[in-house]
Design a protein around this motif. Sequence first.
Motif, PDB file in Angstrom:
ATOM      1  N   GLN A 136      43.722  98.206  21.740  1.00 24.73           N
ATOM      2  CA  GLN A 136      42.381  98.786  21.709  1.00 24.73           C
ATOM      3  C   GLN A 136      42.297  99.921  22.720  1.00 24.73           C
ATOM      4  OE1 GLN A 136      39.199  96.011  22.352  1.00 24.73           O
ATOM      5  NE2 GLN A 136      39.876  94.587  20.742  1.00 24.73           N
ATOM      6  N   PRO A 137      41.441 100.916  22.457  1.00 25.52           N
ATOM      7  CA  PRO A 137      41.234 101.934  23.482  1.00 25.52           C
ATOM      8  C   PRO A 137      40.828 101.245  24.779  1.00 25.52           C
ATOM      9  CG  PRO A 137      40.228 102.609  21.435  1.00 25.52           C
ATOM     10  CD  PRO A 137      40.662 101.194  21.238  1.00 25.52           C
ATOM     11  N   CYS A 138      41.313 101.753  25.880  1.00 26.67           N
ATOM     12  CA  CYS A 138      41.084 101.071  27.168  1.00 26.67           C
ATOM     13  C   CYS A 138      39.606 100.845  27.467  1.00 26.67           C
ATOM     14  CB  CYS A 138      41.734 101.901  28.287  1.00 26.67           C
ATOM     15  SG  CYS A 138      43.540 101.747  28.315  1.00 26.67           S
ATOM     16  N   GLN A 139      38.757 101.859  27.244  1.00 23.48           N
ATOM     17  CA  GLN A 139      37.333 101.697  27.579  1.00 23.48           C
ATOM     18  C   GLN A 139      36.669 100.662  26.671  1.00 23.48           C
ATOM     19  OE1 GLN A 139      36.040 102.944  30.315  1.00 23.48           O
ATOM     20  NE2 GLN A 139      38.089 103.811  30.722  1.00 23.48           N
ATOM     21  N   GLU A 146      34.192  92.452  29.641  1.00 23.12           N
ATOM     22  CA  GLU A 146      32.958  92.251  30.407  1.00 23.12           C
ATOM     23  C   GLU A 146      31.929  91.481  29.585  1.00 23.12           C
ATOM     24  OE1 GLU A 146      31.856  96.164  31.614  1.00 23.12           O
ATOM     25  OE2 GLU A 146      33.210  96.165  33.353  1.00 23.12           O
ATOM     26  N   GLY A 147      31.930  91.705  28.257  1.00 21.25           N
ATOM     27  CA  GLY A 147      31.014  90.941  27.418  1.00 21.25           C
ATOM     28  C   GLY A 147      31.356  89.472  27.382  1.00 21.25           C
ATOM     29  N   ALA A 148      32.622  89.129  27.631  1.00 24.11           N
ATOM     30  CA  ALA A 148      33.036  87.728  27.648  1.00 24.11           C
ATOM     31  C   ALA A 148      32.876  87.105  29.021  1.00 24.11           C
ATOM     32  CB  ALA A 148      34.487  87.616  27.202  1.00 24.11           C
ATOM     33  N   GLY A 149      32.304  87.845  29.985  1.00 16.94           N
ATOM     34  CA  GLY A 149      32.102  87.308  31.313  1.00 16.94           C
ATOM     35  C   GLY A 149      33.298  87.437  32.198  1.00 16.94           C
ATOM     36  N   LEU A 150      34.183  88.358  31.875  1.00 12.75           N
ATOM     37  CA  LEU A 150      35.379  88.582  32.668  1.00 12.75           C
ATOM     38  C   LEU A 150      35.322  89.966  33.312  1.00 12.75           C
ATOM     39  CD1 LEU A 150      37.950  87.149  30.095  1.00 12.75           C
ATOM     40  CD2 LEU A 150      37.016  85.981  32.107  1.00 12.75           C
ATOM     41  N   VAL A 151      36.237  90.240  34.251  1.00 14.35           N
ATOM     42  CA  VAL A 151      36.283  91.535  34.958  1.00 14.35           C
ATOM     43  C   VAL A 151      37.560  92.274  34.526  1.00 14.35           C
ATOM     44  CG1 VAL A 151      36.395  92.673  37.177  1.00 14.35           C
ATOM     45  CG2 VAL A 151      35.000  90.585  36.910  1.00 14.35           C
ATOM     46  N   ALA A 152      37.387  93.489  33.967  1.00 15.79           N
ATOM     47  CA  ALA A 152      38.543  94.294  33.517  1.00 15.79           C
ATOM     48  C   ALA A 152      39.061  95.144  34.670  1.00 15.79           C
ATOM     49  CB  ALA A 152      38.136  95.156  32.350  1.00 15.79           C
ATOM     50  N   GLN A 153      40.388  95.089  34.855  1.00 15.97           N
ATOM     51  CA  GLN A 153      41.047  95.921  35.873  1.00 15.97           C
ATOM     52  C   GLN A 153      42.067  96.831  35.126  1.00 15.97           C
ATOM     53  OE1 GLN A 153      42.780  93.160  38.662  1.00 15.97           O
ATOM     54  NE2 GLN A 153      40.785  92.793  39.719  1.00 15.97           N
ATOM     55  N   ILE A 154      41.742  98.152  35.040  1.00 14.90           N
ATOM     56  CA  ILE A 154      42.547  99.104  34.237  1.00 14.90           C
ATOM     57  C   ILE A 154      43.648  99.731  35.103  1.00 14.90           C
ATOM     58  CG2 ILE A 154      42.501 101.239  32.882  1.00 14.90           C
ATOM     59  CD1 ILE A 154      39.607 100.591  32.181  1.00 14.90           C
ATOM     60  N   GLY A 155      44.852  99.705  34.578  1.00 15.04           N
ATOM     61  CA  GLY A 155      45.989 100.330  35.240  1.00 15.04           C
ATOM     62  C   GLY A 155      46.812 101.145  34.208  1.00 15.04           C
ATOM     63  N   GLY A 156      47.937 101.641  34.608  1.00 16.10           N
ATOM     64  CA  GLY A 156      48.777 102.445  33.696  1.00 16.10           C
ATOM     65  C   GLY A 156      48.607 103.945  33.920  1.00 16.10           C
ATOM     66  N   LEU A 157      49.229 104.732  33.005  1.00 18.08           N
ATOM     67  CA  LEU A 157      49.269 106.183  33.160  1.00 18.08           C
ATOM     68  C   LEU A 157      48.023 106.876  32.627  1.00 18.08           C
ATOM     69  CD1 LEU A 157      53.003 106.770  32.179  1.00 18.08           C
ATOM     70  CD2 LEU A 157      52.012 106.593  34.478  1.00 18.08           C
ATOM     71  N   ASN A 158      47.359 106.271  31.670  1.00 22.08           N
ATOM     72  CA  ASN A 158      46.229 106.957  31.042  1.00 22.08           C
ATOM     73  C   ASN A 158      45.048 105.986  30.906  1.00 22.08           C
ATOM     74  OD1 ASN A 158      44.455 108.580  29.641  1.00 22.08           O
ATOM     75  ND2 ASN A 158      45.738 108.753  27.797  1.00 22.08           N
ATOM     76  N   PRO A 159      44.057 106.030  31.820  1.00 17.65           N
ATOM     77  CA  PRO A 159      42.913 105.088  31.746  1.00 17.65           C
ATOM     78  C   PRO A 159      42.125 105.232  30.436  1.00 17.65           C
ATOM     79  CG  PRO A 159      42.975 106.170  33.861  1.00 17.65           C
ATOM     80  CD  PRO A 159      43.981 106.880  33.026  1.00 17.65           C
TER      81      PRO A 159
END
Length: 661
Positions: free
Chosen positions: A612-615, A622-635
């Motif tokens: 899925q696209p990162c955003q 976040e909708g599932a009550g979790l916290v997303a932490q984005i990493g990698g070369l292209n956010p």
Amino acid sequence: MDTTVADTLIGTTIDGRYRITGRVARGGMATVYRATDERLGRPVALKIIHPSQATNVHFVDRFTDEAKTIARLTHPNVVAVYDQGRHEGLPYLVMEFVQGRTLRDLLAQRTRLTPVEALAILEQMLAAIAAAHRAGLVHRDVKPENVLVAEAPSGGTNDLVDAVVKVADFGLARAIEASTVDESGQLMATVAYVAPELVQAGQADARTDVYSAGIVLFEMLTGRVPYDAADPVEVAWKHVDNDVPAPSALVPGLPRALDGLVARATRRNPGERPTDAGRLLTEVQAVRDTLGTADAATALLSPVPGRPADATTIVPTVPAADATALVPPVPAAHHPGGHRPSWARLPEHGGARSAPHRRGAAEPHREGLFADRRRASLISLIAVTVLVVLGSTWWLAVGRYTDAPSLLTLPKAAAEEAAAKAGFGVFYGDGRYSDTVAKDSVVSQNPGPGERVVKGETLTLILSLGPEVHAVPDLSGQEAASAKGSLEELGLKYREGKGQYSDTVPEGVVISLSPRAGTELKPGETVTVVLSKGRAPITVPNLVGMNINEARGKLQELGLTALERSKDSDQPADQVLAQTPKPGTGVEKNAEITLDVSKGPPLVTVPDVGRQPCQQAKATLEGAGLVAQIGGLNPNGTVFAQNPGPNQQVAPQSPVQLQCF
């Protein structure tokens, strides 16, 4: 000193109607005045209680209620009550004024009375008391001070056989007894005349008055009461412990019939006495009739002190050995058969006696004729007398008696109907418990079925109260001794169960009962009482908010045991949410402390956001009550990896790492 001078009520007009003219007597509870009813123009007696009694509300109410009851008791031998009211807050009674003196005054002057005089007074006393018994009243204080001897119709009070006797203070002794506490515990009834059951149990019924009347008869015959001592309590207990002696033991020559009469009236066991004043009255009349016949035929004994010799008395003609059977003389004009009160008089026989014929000196030739006539008249008189005596003897010994009907086990209404059909009245004694006779049915009667009894007498019936059961009382808050006494008074057994600690109930005080209060038990059954042991020795600490491991350690240090229960909660896992007992409660060693422990927040399933696209993946997590932490070369690129992986269970707000390219 004339004490009436200092009495401020003398000359006062009460309620604008009763003008007080003098004081008659002063007692322990009230003062009696002579007054004039100015509305009706008649003398009255006004009895007003002392100011010291006016503050006793219970006494005042009882005094008023009893007065109303007495006012409805109408009888020629009862001092009538006309009115009642209050003067300056003090209750008073307006009563009939009796012109005469008390029996106490009479005995003080005469010492003792002849048998016929004593029985004549006693008959009228008993007639008054019997009327009260029929109305459900018990006098409770029968004594010479409450017996008034009024002027006879012929004038004066020396003519005792023909005098009018009235009894006073019906029911007022009960009002005083029910509301007065004597610090010495002394009985309200005068101890010289008190019945044994009043001394032992404080209980009185019609037979109590019968006993007191018997003592009054003893005093009239002997000039003294049977018991005397310096301590009134000692006198009272002599009535309980001793039989009243025979009057003839003090006054030799008194007829044995009087000994028997006194003995029956003063039996220590109430059940062996006549059941009420009416029954005793019947026996007194029978004895008086017997004495009247004997007196006409014989006897003159030693004169009674204070009584002048009478020229009309008959000289005894029986041998000295028979002196104990003789009866003191009665003047011919006072023979009991002719001058008994109308309510007690038997049918009279014969006509008036004509005056003797006076012979002059010029009539000697008629002497033989008169002698013959006198002889014939004497023979006729003897014949009539024999018939009357035989008839009276048959009536007294046989004719007036019949068999008492059997009323046992009959319901109250049926028993009354059967008694009335047989010509008997009924009087009810105190009820009695019975396991075999239905409630409100006759469990016993006196006289018993088939016993010989005077026709028209009153039968004493005892009604069944049904099986004896008692409700277990509420003993909460009572100490052990008090609880035990309360149960034993009801005939129940006391058993002490295992004690319990309590933070609120003091040590030794009742916590609970088995069976519980209100349960009906028969006498002899057992009630188990649990008493408080006071506060337990270990105080429970506050464990809420601790980690379960920390809480366990705390309880182990105190010698207590943890009992854990897991609960869903938003609080962190293994945190103590609640406890039982509450903090600060006292408990014993090894007591269990229940702890509610959090299982932690509910877990969340990690969604699959790969490719899925990162955003967009961030928004899904976040909708599932979790916290997303984005990493990698292209956010803003595409998700090529995630950790935790898809479908794993994690705690809410757990971080999920995304690798975007």
